[in-house]
Design a protein around this motif. Structure first.
Motif, PDB file in Angstrom:
ATOM      1  N   GLY A   1       0.799  -1.677   0.080  1.00 43.71           N
ATOM      2  CA  GLY A   1       0.023   0.257   0.333  1.00 43.71           C
ATOM      3  C   GLY A   1       0.760   1.374   0.000  1.00 43.71           C
ATOM      4  N   ALA A   2       1.741   1.468  -0.378  1.00 43.83           N
ATOM      5  CA  ALA A   2       2.850   2.533  -0.111  1.00 43.83           C
ATOM      6  C   ALA A   2       2.843   3.275  -1.385  1.00 43.83           C
ATOM      7  CB  ALA A   2       4.265   1.838   0.216  1.00 43.83           C
ATOM      8  N   ILE A   3       2.953   4.913  -0.354  1.00 43.10           N
ATOM      9  CA  ILE A   3       2.975   6.038  -1.485  1.00 43.10           C
ATOM     10  C   ILE A   3       3.726   6.255  -2.609  1.00 43.10           C
ATOM     11  CG2 ILE A   3       2.746   8.251  -1.351  1.00 43.10           C
ATOM     12  CD1 ILE A   3       0.810   8.236   0.884  1.00 43.10           C
ATOM     13  N   LEU A   4       4.968   5.326  -2.073  1.00 42.72           N
ATOM     14  CA  LEU A   4       6.007   5.984  -2.778  1.00 42.72           C
ATOM     15  C   LEU A   4       6.480   4.213  -4.129  1.00 42.72           C
ATOM     16  CD1 LEU A   4       8.451   7.124   0.062  1.00 42.72           C
ATOM     17  CD2 LEU A   4       6.908   8.047  -2.677  1.00 42.72           C
TER      18      LEU A   4
ATOM     19  N   ASP B   1     -19.729   3.120  -0.909  1.00 42.18           N
ATOM     20  CA  ASP B   1     -20.105   1.747  -1.537  1.00 42.18           C
ATOM     21  C   ASP B   1     -20.304   2.020  -2.409  1.00 42.18           C
ATOM     22  OD1 ASP B   1     -20.940  -0.574  -2.026  1.00 42.18           O
ATOM     23  OD2 ASP B   1     -22.550  -0.153  -1.502  1.00 42.18           O
ATOM     24  N   GLN B   2     -18.996   1.074  -3.492  1.00 43.26           N
ATOM     25  CA  GLN B   2     -18.793   1.221  -4.987  1.00 43.26           C
ATOM     26  C   GLN B   2     -18.515   2.613  -5.511  1.00 43.26           C
ATOM     27  OE1 GLN B   2     -21.880  -0.192  -7.549  1.00 43.26           O
ATOM     28  NE2 GLN B   2     -22.474  -1.717  -5.779  1.00 43.26           N
ATOM     29  N   GLY B   3     -17.750   3.581  -4.665  1.00 40.80           N
ATOM     30  CA  GLY B   3     -17.007   4.527  -4.602  1.00 40.80           C
ATOM     31  C   GLY B   3     -15.598   4.447  -5.472  1.00 40.80           C
ATOM     32  N   LEU B   4     -14.936   5.559  -5.711  1.00 44.16           N
ATOM     33  CA  LEU B   4     -13.967   5.572  -6.740  1.00 44.16           C
ATOM     34  C   LEU B   4     -12.840   4.360  -6.000  1.00 44.16           C
ATOM     35  CD1 LEU B   4     -12.517   9.222  -6.792  1.00 44.16           C
ATOM     36  CD2 LEU B   4     -14.222   8.268  -8.264  1.00 44.16           C
ATOM     37  N   VAL B   5     -12.030   3.962  -7.076  1.00 41.34           N
ATOM     38  CA  VAL B   5     -11.312   2.824  -7.163  1.00 41.34           C
ATOM     39  C   VAL B   5      -9.702   3.403  -5.903  1.00 41.34           C
ATOM     40  CG1 VAL B   5      -9.562   1.463  -8.620  1.00 41.34           C
ATOM     41  CG2 VAL B   5     -12.188   1.173  -9.063  1.00 41.34           C
ATOM     42  N   CYS B   6      -9.229   2.567  -5.501  1.00 39.09           N
ATOM     43  CA  CYS B   6      -8.073   2.873  -4.665  1.00 39.09           C
ATOM     44  C   CYS B   6      -7.292   2.510  -5.583  1.00 39.09           C
ATOM     45  CB  CYS B   6      -8.857   2.886  -3.194  1.00 39.09           C
ATOM     46  SG  CYS B   6      -6.961   3.623  -2.163  1.00 39.09           S
ATOM     47  N   ARG B   7      -5.789   3.205  -4.630  1.00 39.71           N
ATOM     48  CA  ARG B   7      -4.610   2.432  -5.032  1.00 39.71           C
ATOM     49  C   ARG B   7      -4.420   1.137  -4.756  1.00 39.71           C
ATOM     50  NH1 ARG B   7      -0.851   4.298  -1.369  1.00 39.71           N
ATOM     51  NH2 ARG B   7      -1.942   5.325   0.535  1.00 39.71           N
ATOM     52  N   CYS B   8      -4.914   0.910  -3.692  1.00 38.54           N
ATOM     53  CA  CYS B   8      -4.736  -0.370  -2.474  1.00 38.54           C
ATOM     54  C   CYS B   8      -5.921  -1.377  -3.560  1.00 38.54           C
ATOM     55  CB  CYS B   8      -5.421  -0.240  -1.748  1.00 38.54           C
ATOM     56  SG  CYS B   8      -7.058  -0.492  -1.329  1.00 38.54           S
ATOM     57  N   GLY B   9      -5.981  -0.955  -4.501  1.00 36.57           N
ATOM     58  CA  GLY B   9      -6.585  -2.310  -5.795  1.00 36.57           C
ATOM     59  C   GLY B   9      -8.268  -2.611  -5.256  1.00 36.57           C
ATOM     60  N   ASN B  10      -9.429  -1.656  -4.177  1.00 35.12           N
ATOM     61  CA  ASN B  10     -10.147  -2.186  -3.779  1.00 35.12           C
ATOM     62  C   ASN B  10     -11.071  -0.509  -4.352  1.00 35.12           C
ATOM     63  OD1 ASN B  10     -12.123  -2.871  -1.719  1.00 35.12           O
ATOM     64  ND2 ASN B  10     -10.868  -3.479  -0.273  1.00 35.12           N
TER      65      ASN B  10
ATOM     66  N   GLY C   1     -14.033   3.391  -2.989  1.00 34.57           N
ATOM     67  CA  GLY C   1     -14.464   3.725  -2.171  1.00 34.57           C
ATOM     68  C   GLY C   1     -13.323   4.212  -0.630  1.00 34.57           C
ATOM     69  N   CYS C   2     -12.219   3.678  -0.398  1.00 33.35           N
ATOM     70  CA  CYS C   2     -11.784   4.122   0.696  1.00 33.35           C
ATOM     71  C   CYS C   2     -11.300   5.568   1.199  1.00 33.35           C
ATOM     72  CB  CYS C   2     -10.237   3.342  -0.020  1.00 33.35           C
ATOM     73  SG  CYS C   2      -9.729   1.496  -0.160  1.00 33.35           S
ATOM     74  N   LEU C   3     -11.133   5.115   2.757  1.00 35.73           N
ATOM     75  CA  LEU C   3     -10.850   6.368   3.264  1.00 35.73           C
ATOM     76  C   LEU C   3      -9.971   7.490   2.747  1.00 35.73           C
ATOM     77  CD1 LEU C   3     -12.090   8.570   5.395  1.00 35.73           C
ATOM     78  CD2 LEU C   3     -10.509   7.531   7.051  1.00 35.73           C
ATOM     79  N   GLU C   4      -9.249   6.499   1.911  1.00 35.78           N
ATOM     80  CA  GLU C   4      -8.229   7.640   0.960  1.00 35.78           C
ATOM     81  C   GLU C   4      -8.986   8.212  -0.202  1.00 35.78           C
ATOM     82  OE1 GLU C   4      -4.580   6.162   0.357  1.00 35.78           O
ATOM     83  OE2 GLU C   4      -4.025   6.064   2.289  1.00 35.78           O
ATOM     84  N   THR C   5      -9.854   7.347  -0.894  1.00 31.85           N
ATOM     85  CA  THR C   5     -10.664   8.140  -1.948  1.00 31.85           C
ATOM     86  C   THR C   5     -11.429   9.627  -1.971  1.00 31.85           C
ATOM     87  OG1 THR C   5     -12.896   6.794  -1.551  1.00 31.85           O
ATOM     88  CG2 THR C   5     -10.231   5.816  -2.796  1.00 31.85           C
ATOM     89  N   VAL C   6     -11.953   9.898  -0.187  1.00 33.49           N
ATOM     90  CA  VAL C   6     -12.439  11.324  -0.434  1.00 33.49           C
ATOM     91  C   VAL C   6     -11.723  12.303   0.766  1.00 33.49           C
ATOM     92  CG1 VAL C   6     -14.541  10.721  -0.615  1.00 33.49           C
ATOM     93  CG2 VAL C   6     -13.625  10.320   1.400  1.00 33.49           C
ATOM     94  N   ALA C   7     -10.381  11.587   1.704  1.00 31.60           N
ATOM     95  CA  ALA C   7     -10.387  12.231   2.609  1.00 31.60           C
ATOM     96  C   ALA C   7      -9.318  12.932   2.874  1.00 31.60           C
ATOM     97  CB  ALA C   7     -10.338  11.966   3.989  1.00 31.60           C
ATOM     98  N   SER C   8      -7.746  11.970   1.412  1.00 31.60           N
ATOM     99  CA  SER C   8      -6.953  12.646   1.279  1.00 31.60           C
ATOM    100  C   SER C   8      -6.112  13.974   1.395  1.00 31.60           C
ATOM    101  CB  SER C   8      -6.312  11.377   0.721  1.00 31.60           C
ATOM    102  OG  SER C   8      -5.997  11.613  -1.006  1.00 31.60           O
ATOM    103  N   THR C   9      -5.001  13.750   0.514  1.00 28.04           N
ATOM    104  CA  THR C   9      -5.062  15.587   0.720  1.00 28.04           C
ATOM    105  C   THR C   9      -5.671  15.509  -1.273  1.00 28.04           C
ATOM    106  OG1 THR C   9      -2.573  15.085   0.213  1.00 28.04           O
ATOM    107  CG2 THR C   9      -3.601  16.217   2.086  1.00 28.04           C
ATOM    108  N   SER C  10      -4.606  14.343  -1.454  1.00 25.30           N
ATOM    109  CA  SER C  10      -4.625  14.741  -3.203  1.00 25.30           C
ATOM    110  C   SER C  10      -5.875  14.654  -3.412  1.00 25.30           C
ATOM    111  CB  SER C  10      -4.139  13.767  -3.841  1.00 25.30           C
ATOM    112  OG  SER C  10      -3.833  12.051  -2.712  1.00 25.30           O
TER     113      SER C  10
END
Lengths: 411, 411
Positions: B173-176, B258-267, B269-278
């Motif tokens: 899951g690393a950002i780099l 539910d059925q949100g944006l695809v996340c870099r983790c492969g899942n 609708g993750c929290l990161e898809t709405v609340a990370s700075t990017s």
């Protein structure tokens, strides 16, 4: 453990002192004998990490005090002495008080189960009825175990609700509403007439697996109790984790349905509103032949009843969703399922695993084992036994030790 | 800590031995002096829990070895000796490697910060660039601190991704992305030419608060880093908790849509898809005057820009939802927020608190404090320092002790 339980003669010195170190070492040897059974000195040295000299000195003292029995044996072809722990007659009691049952287990410090008694309670019973039933179950179990109340080190009691170890009171989410706010340990201690330790039932269910599991769940695992309520016991690095105010593990109140049914906790759409046994029975009330008890629900699902299976699957998907969140946060090695739905086996496990995988990162999904606890409905009471044994003084568990050992120069 | 860090002369005896007890006691006294500053023997006795005799004997040995300096003082009107730790010149380095920056902090075993250097990295930099920049930042910081590489006990390095302590590799899951699967500690140790400890950056952010917090967060708390990724460091009973495979605290991948944006983790609708700075910057791209960096986003929200405030509020509500689930499970005393959004203050805290309250049981909502970390963007590098100090041998931290102390009869 209240001070009543510390009837032994050993001195309690400050941390880091020589006598406290000696006491810790003696305890380590005794616990190894209690949990692993008869051992040679070489085995004790290997398993405790103590030096051979320290082990030999402790075994000598224990033999002098009559706390162990030495028996000749051969080990790897060489003569050796097998060291047996002498039964002092002392026992710990584990009590599991539920909404519809109470269970009492009596066991020795060597984790030998001497008696296991279960009694059914009327639904909606009041606190006095519950406590009186617990007392009777304990008395029956002691009688079956041929032990007297004087031989009881203490009773570890599991209750279906949060317990705040700071205030000693039952928290507001408890399933037995009459118990909320009660100083339950002192009340129970008066009724049972033995020292009492109280804990949440799921916490005790987790604790049991550190002593009794056939397939050890590792040092980081979670025990999930699915019953009228849903709660977890969290074990972190081999220790039960209670949280800041004893409220850790309250996953039953994770919200899974936005604007869902109102929950007894005062919130709405909690996991318990869709996946507890009572919620499932309520959902099934509209079905053609509705099950009315948890046992009937399990039977109907196992027999292939379509709508019951559907409700079980939906419950499993919600449980898996919350366990996925839990796995992302705690990264446990194992998740153990307990409670009355355990007999559903794969019918419940499969949707839980599927949903867990969907709700956590792939690395964690792969690294998490989900299975049914092998201890079944005995886990909570067995955990009560463990909580007492963990807190008792070695002198109480294994009999007083000869005074000179504390002053011995061999630490 | 790799074995290179253990250059001291002390014997490593088995657990429960007399010399290991003595070493633990010496360490306790030295750590008290390092963290609390100059102390009298009476204060040391009170704060370490050791006996007055043990403290006196340890202080005598430390004085003989030149590790402490004694200074006359008065305490409660009576004469006393103030014990000062002698600076050995040794230091620990904390390195925080991010997606756009690297930071190096140099500090003494007494937690005195000697230098703090930050460098900007190009977005999407490769692993070699990142490691070279980390090396330069460390060298600059050492120069500013007037210390040589030989005086470095080790470098504690925070990376923005999961780190598996079993395999020593960066998790998926690393950002780099280029770092994923890399045996990062040995690579970094080659580049930096000092012993290296690696950990997830949020874990180190949590660790820092055990040593440096002005308002201690208690023994059970969570540090939440909100940046390009979202992760937490979990402290349980005063210890950082890593999980079974170093993956604990990955709340950024809790599903909130539910059925949100695809996340870099492969899942999805993750929290990161709405609340990370990017994610927030991406959401704002459609706005009239979109901010293009996190700093611009913070400024726009503070200046009252309506749509930026709306996106911040929505992010806060999602973060609060996941923190509510976290609180139900872990019942922490404090939740500390860190990362580049800290300057938003109440604009971010208020929706987080509101949503947390909505998503956990009332008892837990009341018992959980949510606030911004006072360590701001230094928390991760400071945690790197702490990780090195925690793992180093006392002899390395405070200089070798006279050999006779180990054999002393006063344990």
């Amino acid at each position: 453990m209240p001070s009543e339980a510390n009837g032994g003669s050993m001195n309690h010195a400050g941390p880091g002192s020589q006598s406290s170190l000696r006491r810790d070492n003696v305890r380590r040897v005794l616990e190894e004998l209690a949990t692993a059974g008869p051992s040679t000195q070489a085995q004790l040295t290997r398993h405790t990490g103590l030096s051979a000299g320290t082990v030999a000195s402790i075994v000598r003292d224990l033999d002098d005090a009559g706390r162990v029995r030495l028996e000749r044996t051969t080990s790897s072809g060489r003569r050796a002495l097998n060291i047996h722990l002498v039964d002092t007659g002392r026992v710990a009691v584990g009590l599991d008080i539920g909404r519809r049952h109470v269970r009492a287990i009596v066991a020795t410090p060597s984790r030998r189960i001497l008696a296991d008694v279960q009694r059914i309670l009327p639904l909606g019973h009041d606190a006095v009825t519950g406590m009186t039933a617990a007392k009777r179950a304990m008395e029956e179990a002691l009688e079956a175990a041929h032990r007297s109340r004087e031989q009881v080190l203490g009773a570890g009691v599991g209750i279906p609700g949060p317990f705040d170890p700071v205030t000693g009171r039952v928290g507001s989410g408890a399933i037995l509403p009459e118990w909320i706010g009660m100083e339950v340990a002192s009340r129970l201690s008066d009724v049972l007439d033995v020292p009492v330790l109280v804990n949440n039932d799921a916490n005790l269910g987790a604790l049991a697996h550190l002593s009794w599991s056939e397939t050890p769940p590792g040092q980081n695992f979670v025990f999930v109790k699915i019953g009228t309520g849903i709660g977890t016991g969290v074990v972190i690095d081999g220790q039960l984790y209670a949280g800041h105010r004893g409220l850790a593990g309250e996953i039953g109140h994770t919200i899974v349905v936005d604007q869902g049914l109102v929950c007894r906790c005062g919130n709405r759409g909690c996991l318990e509103t869709v996946a507890s046994t009572s919620s499932m029975l309520r959902a099934l009330a509209a079905a053609p032949n509705p099950p009315t008890t948890t046992d009937e629900l399990v039977s109907a699902a196992l027999a292939g009843d379509t709508v019951t299976r559907r409700v079980v699957e939906d419950a499993g998907l919600s449980i898996g969703q919350v366990l996925g969140q839990l796995a992302s946060l705690l990264n446990p090695e194992t998740i153990l399922l307990g409670g009355p739905l355990s007999d559903l086996g794969e019918l419940l496990l499969e949707p839980i695993r599927r949903s867990l995988k969907r709700h956590t990162v792939p690395d964690i999904a792969v690294a998490t084992t989900v299975r049914v606890s092998a201890l079944r409905d005995r886990a909570e009471a067995l955990g009560g036994v463990v909580s007492v044994l963990n807190r008792a003084d070695p002198a109480d568990l294994y009999g007083p030790l000869a005074a000179p050992s504390d002053a011995s120069s061999t630490v």
